[in-house]
Design an enzyme around this catalytic site. Structure first.
Site, short mmCIF file in Angstrom:
data_model
loop_
_atom_site.label_atom_id
_atom_site.label_comp_id
_atom_site.label_asym_id
_atom_site.label_seq_id
_atom_site.Cartn_x
_atom_site.Cartn_y
_atom_site.Cartn_z
N HIS A 35 0.83 -1.20 0.00
CA HIS A 35 0.00 0.00 0.00
C HIS A 35 0.87 1.25 0.00
O HIS A 35 2.07 1.18 0.15
CB HIS A 35 -0.98 0.01 1.18
CG HIS A 35 -0.35 0.17 2.53
ND1 HIS A 35 -1.08 0.48 3.65
CD2 HIS A 35 0.93 0.06 2.95
CE1 HIS A 35 -0.28 0.54 4.70
NE2 HIS A 35 0.94 0.29 4.30
N CYS B 255 5.87 6.03 4.44
CA CYS B 255 4.68 5.30 4.01
C CYS B 255 4.01 5.94 2.79
O CYS B 255 3.11 5.36 2.20
CB CYS B 255 3.68 5.16 5.15
SG CYS B 255 4.30 4.14 6.50
N HIS C 65 4.87 0.15 -0.56
CA HIS C 65 5.65 -0.69 0.34
C HIS C 65 4.71 -1.76 0.87
O HIS C 65 3.50 -1.63 0.78
CB HIS C 65 6.28 0.13 1.48
CG HIS C 65 5.29 0.68 2.45
ND1 HIS C 65 4.51 1.79 2.18
CD2 HIS C 65 4.91 0.24 3.67
CE1 HIS C 65 3.71 2.02 3.21
NE2 HIS C 65 3.92 1.10 4.13
N HIS D 191 3.61 -5.14 3.71
CA HIS D 191 3.57 -5.66 5.07
C HIS D 191 3.17 -7.13 5.04
O HIS D 191 2.44 -7.57 4.15
CB HIS D 191 2.56 -4.89 5.94
CG HIS D 191 2.92 -3.47 6.17
ND1 HIS D 191 3.88 -3.07 7.07
CD2 HIS D 191 2.45 -2.33 5.60
CE1 HIS D 191 3.98 -1.76 7.06
NE2 HIS D 191 3.12 -1.28 6.16
N ASP E 128 -4.59 -10.96 -0.19
CA ASP E 128 -3.25 -11.53 -0.22
C ASP E 128 -2.55 -11.25 -1.56
O ASP E 128 -3.11 -11.49 -2.62
CB ASP E 128 -3.29 -13.03 0.04
CG ASP E 128 -1.90 -13.61 0.30
OD1 ASP E 128 -1.08 -12.93 0.95
OD2 ASP E 128 -1.64 -14.74 -0.14
N HIS E 129 -1.32 -10.75 -1.46
CA HIS E 129 -0.48 -10.41 -2.61
C HIS E 129 -1.17 -9.40 -3.53
O HIS E 129 -1.05 -9.45 -4.75
CB HIS E 129 -0.04 -11.66 -3.37
CG HIS E 129 1.02 -12.41 -2.65
ND1 HIS E 129 0.75 -13.27 -1.60
CD2 HIS E 129 2.36 -12.40 -2.79
CE1 HIS E 129 1.87 -13.77 -1.14
NE2 HIS E 129 2.87 -13.25 -1.83
N GLU F 29 0.03 -4.88 11.65
CA GLU F 29 0.73 -4.43 10.46
C GLU F 29 2.22 -4.79 10.57
O GLU F 29 2.86 -5.12 9.59
CB GLU F 29 0.56 -2.92 10.30
CG GLU F 29 1.04 -2.41 8.97
CD GLU F 29 0.66 -0.96 8.76
OE1 GLU F 29 -0.22 -0.72 7.90
OE2 GLU F 29 1.23 -0.09 9.43
#
Length: 136
Positions: A15, A34, A40, A42, A80-81, A125
Site C-alpha cells: 500500500h 509510508c 511498500h 507488510h 493476499d499479494h 501491520e
C-alpha cells in the site's frame, strides 16, 4: 456465559498512505516513508474473534471451520499479494491505513456472523503495531 473464539490468519499486501487531494509535501509530512509513490508492503497478521454464548447442541460459539472459510474467501483471497491502493475496490478512495483495513475486514465479515455474537478484528501491520476494531 459468553466465550470468545479466535482464528488467526495471514496475508501479504502492499500500500501507499497518502491523500490524493494533498500535495506531495503535505503527504510526506504526515505519512513519511509510508507515502512512497512506489508503495511498500507488510506481512499482516489477522485475528478474528467471535464472542457469544456456547450453543448447547454443538458446544460451539462458532464452528472454527466455518470461521476459517469465511476469512479465507472474504479476506485472504481478496487481500493476499494485492496492492490495496490499486487492486482492492474498498480502498480506491479510502486511505489503506491499518485502522481502515481493520474496519473494512469487520464490515466484510459482519454479515456472515450471527448478529447475537460480537465480532472483533485485530490486525497486526508489524509485530509491534496493531489495531483492534469491535464495530463501535
Amino acid at each position: 456465559m459468553n466465550i470468545t473464539v479466535s482464528r488467526k490468519a495471514h496475508f501479504n499486501a502492499a500500500h501507499r498512505l497518502y491523500r490524493k487531494d494533498w500535495s506531495m509535501e503535505q503527504n510526506d509530512a504526515v505519512f513519511g516513508k509510508c507515502n512512497n509513490p512506489n508503495f511498500h508492503g507488510h506481512n499482516y497478521e489477522l485475528i478474528v474473534s467471535v464472542t457469544g454464548a456456547i450453543d448447547t447442541e454443538t458446544g460451539y460459539v462458532i464452528d472454527t471451520k466455518i470461521l476459517s472459510e469465511l476469512i479465507k474467501v472474504h479476506i485472504e483471497e481478496a487481500f493476499d499479494h494485492k496492492n490495496f491502493n490499486l487492486d482492492v475496490p474498498e480502498f480506491l478512495d479510502l486511505n489503506p491505513t491499518a485502522e481502515n483495513i481493520a474496519v473494512v475486514i469487520w464490515n466484510k465479515l459482519r454479515s456472515y456472523i450471527d448478529t447475537t455474537k460480537e465480532l472483533e478484528i485485530t490486525l497486526y501491520e508489524t509485530p509491534r503495531n496493531f489495531v483492534t476494531y469491535k464495530g463501535n
